[in-house]
Design a protein around this motif. Sequence first.
Motif, PDB file in Angstrom:
ATOM      1  N   LEU A  19       8.497  -4.267   2.569  1.00  0.00           N
ATOM      2  CA  LEU A  19       8.825  -4.615   3.946  1.00  0.00           C
ATOM      3  C   LEU A  19       7.645  -4.330   4.865  1.00  0.00           C
ATOM      4  O   LEU A  19       7.308  -5.141   5.734  1.00  0.00           O
ATOM      5  CB  LEU A  19      10.064  -3.849   4.409  1.00  0.00           C
ATOM      6  CG  LEU A  19      10.479  -4.080   5.872  1.00  0.00           C
ATOM      7  CD1 LEU A  19      10.855  -5.539   6.102  1.00  0.00           C
ATOM      8  CD2 LEU A  19      11.626  -3.149   6.241  1.00  0.00           C
ATOM      9  N   GLY A  20       6.987  -3.192   4.658  1.00  0.00           N
ATOM     10  CA  GLY A  20       5.811  -2.859   5.458  1.00  0.00           C
ATOM     11  C   GLY A  20       4.688  -3.863   5.258  1.00  0.00           C
ATOM     12  O   GLY A  20       4.018  -4.254   6.222  1.00  0.00           O
ATOM     13  N   LEU A  21       4.483  -4.310   4.028  1.00  0.00           N
ATOM     14  CA  LEU A  21       3.433  -5.298   3.767  1.00  0.00           C
ATOM     15  C   LEU A  21       3.774  -6.661   4.369  1.00  0.00           C
ATOM     16  O   LEU A  21       2.898  -7.343   4.905  1.00  0.00           O
ATOM     17  CB  LEU A  21       3.188  -5.410   2.263  1.00  0.00           C
ATOM     18  CG  LEU A  21       2.566  -4.181   1.613  1.00  0.00           C
ATOM     19  CD1 LEU A  21       2.459  -4.364   0.100  1.00  0.00           C
ATOM     20  CD2 LEU A  21       1.218  -3.857   2.214  1.00  0.00           C
ATOM     21  N   ILE A  22       5.033  -7.058   4.295  1.00  0.00           N
ATOM     22  CA  ILE A  22       5.446  -8.323   4.909  1.00  0.00           C
ATOM     23  C   ILE A  22       5.266  -8.265   6.422  1.00  0.00           C
ATOM     24  O   ILE A  22       4.757  -9.210   7.045  1.00  0.00           O
ATOM     25  CB  ILE A  22       6.900  -8.657   4.524  1.00  0.00           C
ATOM     26  CG1 ILE A  22       6.967  -9.051   3.049  1.00  0.00           C
ATOM     27  CG2 ILE A  22       7.466  -9.773   5.405  1.00  0.00           C
ATOM     28  CD1 ILE A  22       8.366  -9.129   2.493  1.00  0.00           C
ATOM     29  N   LEU A  23       5.649  -7.146   7.025  1.00  0.00           N
ATOM     30  CA  LEU A  23       5.471  -7.000   8.468  1.00  0.00           C
ATOM     31  C   LEU A  23       3.991  -6.937   8.848  1.00  0.00           C
ATOM     32  O   LEU A  23       3.605  -7.366   9.932  1.00  0.00           O
ATOM     33  CB  LEU A  23       6.218  -5.766   8.978  1.00  0.00           C
ATOM     34  CG  LEU A  23       7.739  -5.903   8.959  1.00  0.00           C
ATOM     35  CD1 LEU A  23       8.401  -4.564   9.257  1.00  0.00           C
ATOM     36  CD2 LEU A  23       8.202  -6.960   9.937  1.00  0.00           C
ATOM     37  N   THR A  24       3.156  -6.433   7.948  1.00  0.00           N
ATOM     38  CA  THR A  24       1.716  -6.450   8.181  1.00  0.00           C
ATOM     39  C   THR A  24       1.200  -7.883   8.223  1.00  0.00           C
ATOM     40  O   THR A  24       0.410  -8.240   9.107  1.00  0.00           O
ATOM     41  CB  THR A  24       0.983  -5.650   7.077  1.00  0.00           C
ATOM     42  OG1 THR A  24       1.426  -4.302   7.120  1.00  0.00           O
ATOM     43  CG2 THR A  24      -0.510  -5.699   7.269  1.00  0.00           C
ATOM     44  N   ILE A  25       1.651  -8.704   7.297  1.00  0.00           N
ATOM     45  CA  ILE A  25       1.232 -10.114   7.280  1.00  0.00           C
ATOM     46  C   ILE A  25       1.692 -10.812   8.559  1.00  0.00           C
ATOM     47  O   ILE A  25       0.933 -11.573   9.170  1.00  0.00           O
ATOM     48  CB  ILE A  25       1.793 -10.831   6.029  1.00  0.00           C
ATOM     49  CG1 ILE A  25       1.145 -10.258   4.770  1.00  0.00           C
ATOM     50  CG2 ILE A  25       1.582 -12.334   6.117  1.00  0.00           C
ATOM     51  CD1 ILE A  25       1.785 -10.724   3.490  1.00  0.00           C
ATOM     52  N   ILE A  26       2.924 -10.550   8.983  1.00  0.00           N
ATOM     53  CA  ILE A  26       3.434 -11.159  10.214  1.00  0.00           C
ATOM     54  C   ILE A  26       2.611 -10.695  11.410  1.00  0.00           C
ATOM     55  O   ILE A  26       2.239 -11.504  12.276  1.00  0.00           O
ATOM     56  CB  ILE A  26       4.930 -10.828  10.391  1.00  0.00           C
ATOM     57  CG1 ILE A  26       5.755 -11.538   9.329  1.00  0.00           C
ATOM     58  CG2 ILE A  26       5.410 -11.205  11.796  1.00  0.00           C
ATOM     59  CD1 ILE A  26       7.197 -11.092   9.248  1.00  0.00           C
TER      60      ILE A  26
END
Length: 160
Positions: A19-26
């Motif tokens: 989730l943290g990595l996905i939010l980083t991409i966003i």
Amino acid sequence: MFVRKLIPSAKDHRRWLFLGLILTIIGVSAAMIPPFLARQIVDDVFIASVQDGDFESRTKLLLSLVIGILIATTVRAGSIFGKNLALETFSQRTMRGLKQRLFDHIQSLSFDFFHKSRTGELMARMTGDMEAVRALLVIGVMYGATGLFYIAMSSAILFF
């Protein structure tokens, strides 16, 4: 060696890491939008208005571009908050498992070990080392992933 000992504690909480990595991409994607929209404001609104003298016809475009910048900035701020929360949750929960394993190991040691060692030194090392590992999990992952995604996104914008 250390990573092998950390993986069992981190396995149960990897959804927070993802989730943290996905939010980083966003967040990185949202950070790339305002410069693009600012270029359009300068080129399509201000320079075009100076050239033909008609600013009134471009106010709607200007307003929509400014609203786009505000939305992108809000999305970026929300994703940064969510990323920090997710990675902090990941690190705290991972550390809880690691601390439990360390405590179980210390409980299994002989009385002779405790007689030879200073309690304060053991406590200080355990606390300091655990905090260093937790900081590595949060800060290392956060800055490492953010940097890599910025490089990837910037390269994609430059070359495509």
